[in-house]
Design a protein around this motif. Structure first.
Motif, PDB file in Angstrom:
ATOM      1  N   SER A 167       7.594  -2.965  -8.862  1.00 32.98           N
ATOM      2  CA  SER A 167       7.768  -3.868  -9.996  1.00 32.98           C
ATOM      3  C   SER A 167       6.438  -4.171 -10.671  1.00 32.98           C
ATOM      4  O   SER A 167       6.352  -4.237 -11.897  1.00 32.98           O
ATOM      5  CB  SER A 167       8.412  -5.176  -9.542  1.00 32.98           C
ATOM      6  OG  SER A 167       9.693  -4.937  -9.036  1.00 32.98           O
ATOM      7  N   LEU A 168       5.398  -4.348  -9.877  1.00 38.56           N
ATOM      8  CA  LEU A 168       4.075  -4.622 -10.436  1.00 38.56           C
ATOM      9  C   LEU A 168       3.550  -3.428 -11.226  1.00 38.56           C
ATOM     10  O   LEU A 168       2.952  -3.592 -12.289  1.00 38.56           O
ATOM     11  CB  LEU A 168       3.086  -4.992  -9.329  1.00 38.56           C
ATOM     12  CG  LEU A 168       3.302  -6.348  -8.675  1.00 38.56           C
ATOM     13  CD1 LEU A 168       2.343  -6.524  -7.496  1.00 38.56           C
ATOM     14  CD2 LEU A 168       3.095  -7.461  -9.692  1.00 38.56           C
ATOM     15  N   VAL A 169       3.765  -2.227 -10.722  1.00 38.12           N
ATOM     16  CA  VAL A 169       3.327  -1.020 -11.425  1.00 38.12           C
ATOM     17  C   VAL A 169       4.079  -0.889 -12.748  1.00 38.12           C
ATOM     18  O   VAL A 169       3.479  -0.596 -13.783  1.00 38.12           O
ATOM     19  CB  VAL A 169       3.521   0.238 -10.547  1.00 38.12           C
ATOM     20  CG1 VAL A 169       3.321   1.508 -11.353  1.00 38.12           C
ATOM     21  CG2 VAL A 169       2.574   0.201  -9.369  1.00 38.12           C
ATOM     22  N   ALA A 170       5.376  -1.114 -12.728  1.00 40.11           N
ATOM     23  CA  ALA A 170       6.176  -1.019 -13.952  1.00 40.11           C
ATOM     24  C   ALA A 170       5.720  -2.058 -14.976  1.00 40.11           C
ATOM     25  O   ALA A 170       5.598  -1.751 -16.168  1.00 40.11           O
ATOM     26  CB  ALA A 170       7.653  -1.197 -13.633  1.00 40.11           C
ATOM     27  N   ALA A 171       5.450  -3.269 -14.532  1.00 45.41           N
ATOM     28  CA  ALA A 171       4.982  -4.323 -15.430  1.00 45.41           C
ATOM     29  C   ALA A 171       3.605  -3.987 -15.992  1.00 45.41           C
ATOM     30  O   ALA A 171       3.329  -4.210 -17.172  1.00 45.41           O
ATOM     31  CB  ALA A 171       4.948  -5.662 -14.701  1.00 45.41           C
ATOM     32  N   TYR A 199       7.414  -2.504  -0.916  1.00 44.67           N
ATOM     33  CA  TYR A 199       7.579  -1.362  -1.811  1.00 44.67           C
ATOM     34  C   TYR A 199       8.191  -1.796  -3.135  1.00 44.67           C
ATOM     35  O   TYR A 199       7.706  -1.434  -4.203  1.00 44.67           O
ATOM     36  CB  TYR A 199       8.438  -0.282  -1.150  1.00 44.67           C
ATOM     37  CG  TYR A 199       8.816   0.828  -2.101  1.00 44.67           C
ATOM     38  CD1 TYR A 199       7.900   1.823  -2.412  1.00 44.67           C
ATOM     39  CD2 TYR A 199      10.076   0.868  -2.694  1.00 44.67           C
ATOM     40  CE1 TYR A 199       8.232   2.844  -3.295  1.00 44.67           C
ATOM     41  CE2 TYR A 199      10.406   1.880  -3.579  1.00 44.67           C
ATOM     42  CZ  TYR A 199       9.487   2.863  -3.873  1.00 44.67           C
ATOM     43  OH  TYR A 199       9.817   3.853  -4.751  1.00 44.67           O
ATOM     44  N   HIS A 200       9.257  -2.599  -3.073  1.00 43.57           N
ATOM     45  CA  HIS A 200       9.923  -3.061  -4.295  1.00 43.57           C
ATOM     46  C   HIS A 200       8.998  -3.950  -5.115  1.00 43.57           C
ATOM     47  O   HIS A 200       8.979  -3.868  -6.334  1.00 43.57           O
ATOM     48  CB  HIS A 200      11.235  -3.771  -3.966  1.00 43.57           C
ATOM     49  CG  HIS A 200      12.293  -2.846  -3.451  1.00 43.57           C
ATOM     50  ND1 HIS A 200      12.777  -1.800  -4.198  1.00 43.57           N
ATOM     51  CD2 HIS A 200      12.921  -2.780  -2.261  1.00 43.57           C
ATOM     52  CE1 HIS A 200      13.682  -1.139  -3.487  1.00 43.57           C
ATOM     53  NE2 HIS A 200      13.780  -1.708  -2.302  1.00 43.57           N
ATOM     54  N   THR A 201       8.224  -4.777  -4.450  1.00 36.96           N
ATOM     55  CA  THR A 201       7.291  -5.653  -5.150  1.00 36.96           C
ATOM     56  C   THR A 201       6.212  -4.826  -5.846  1.00 36.96           C
ATOM     57  O   THR A 201       5.917  -5.043  -7.021  1.00 36.96           O
ATOM     58  CB  THR A 201       6.638  -6.651  -4.169  1.00 36.96           C
ATOM     59  OG1 THR A 201       7.676  -7.426  -3.566  1.00 36.96           O
ATOM     60  CG2 THR A 201       5.667  -7.562  -4.876  1.00 36.96           C
ATOM     61  N   SER A 202       5.637  -3.864  -5.147  1.00 33.62           N
ATOM     62  CA  SER A 202       4.581  -3.056  -5.754  1.00 33.62           C
ATOM     63  C   SER A 202       5.137  -2.181  -6.867  1.00 33.62           C
ATOM     64  O   SER A 202       4.464  -1.967  -7.882  1.00 33.62           O
ATOM     65  CB  SER A 202       3.856  -2.217  -4.703  1.00 33.62           C
ATOM     66  OG  SER A 202       4.713  -1.271  -4.131  1.00 33.62           O
TER      67      SER A 202
END
Length: 86
Positions: free
Chosen positions: A21-25, A16-19
Motif C-alpha cells: 500500500s505504501l509503494v502504491a501511494a 507485506y500488505h502495508t508495504s
C-alpha cells in the motif's frame, strides 16, 4: 511452536500488505507531482529511439519525472517488446 509460526505468518502477511500500500501511494504521489512534466519527457524519449539517438542520456533525465512503468510503456510503443539477447 505452531502458534508462533502462525503469528509470524500473520505478521509477515500484514507487513507485506502495508508495504504494498505504501509503494502504491508513493507511486501515485510521484505521478501527481510530475503530471505536467512526464508527457513531454516520454515524447522526448520516444523521439530519441525513433531517431536512433543516445537513449541512455535521455533515460537519465526521464527517470527524474517518469516511473519505470511509464518509461517501459513508452519504449514498447515505439520499439516493440524489449529483448535481452539483442
Amino acid at each position: 511452536m505452531l502458534a508462533l509460526v502462525t503469528v509470524s505468518s500473520l505478521c509477515i502477511r500484514e507487513s507485506y500488505h502495508t508495504s504494498t500500500s505504501l509503494v502504491a501511494a508513493s507511486l501515485q504521489a510521484f505521478h501527481t507531482l510530475h503530471a505536467n512534466q512526464f508527457p513531454a519527457m516520454l515524447k522526448r524519449l520516444q523521439q530519441a529511439v525513433i531517431e536512433n539517438k543516445n537513449v541512455f542520456e535521455v533515460l537519465m533525465d526521464a527517470v527524474r519525472v517518469c516511473s519505470l512503468g511509464q518509461i517501459t510503456h513508452a519504449l514498447f510503443e515505439v520499439g516493440g517488446q524489449y529483448r535481452r539477447n539483442r
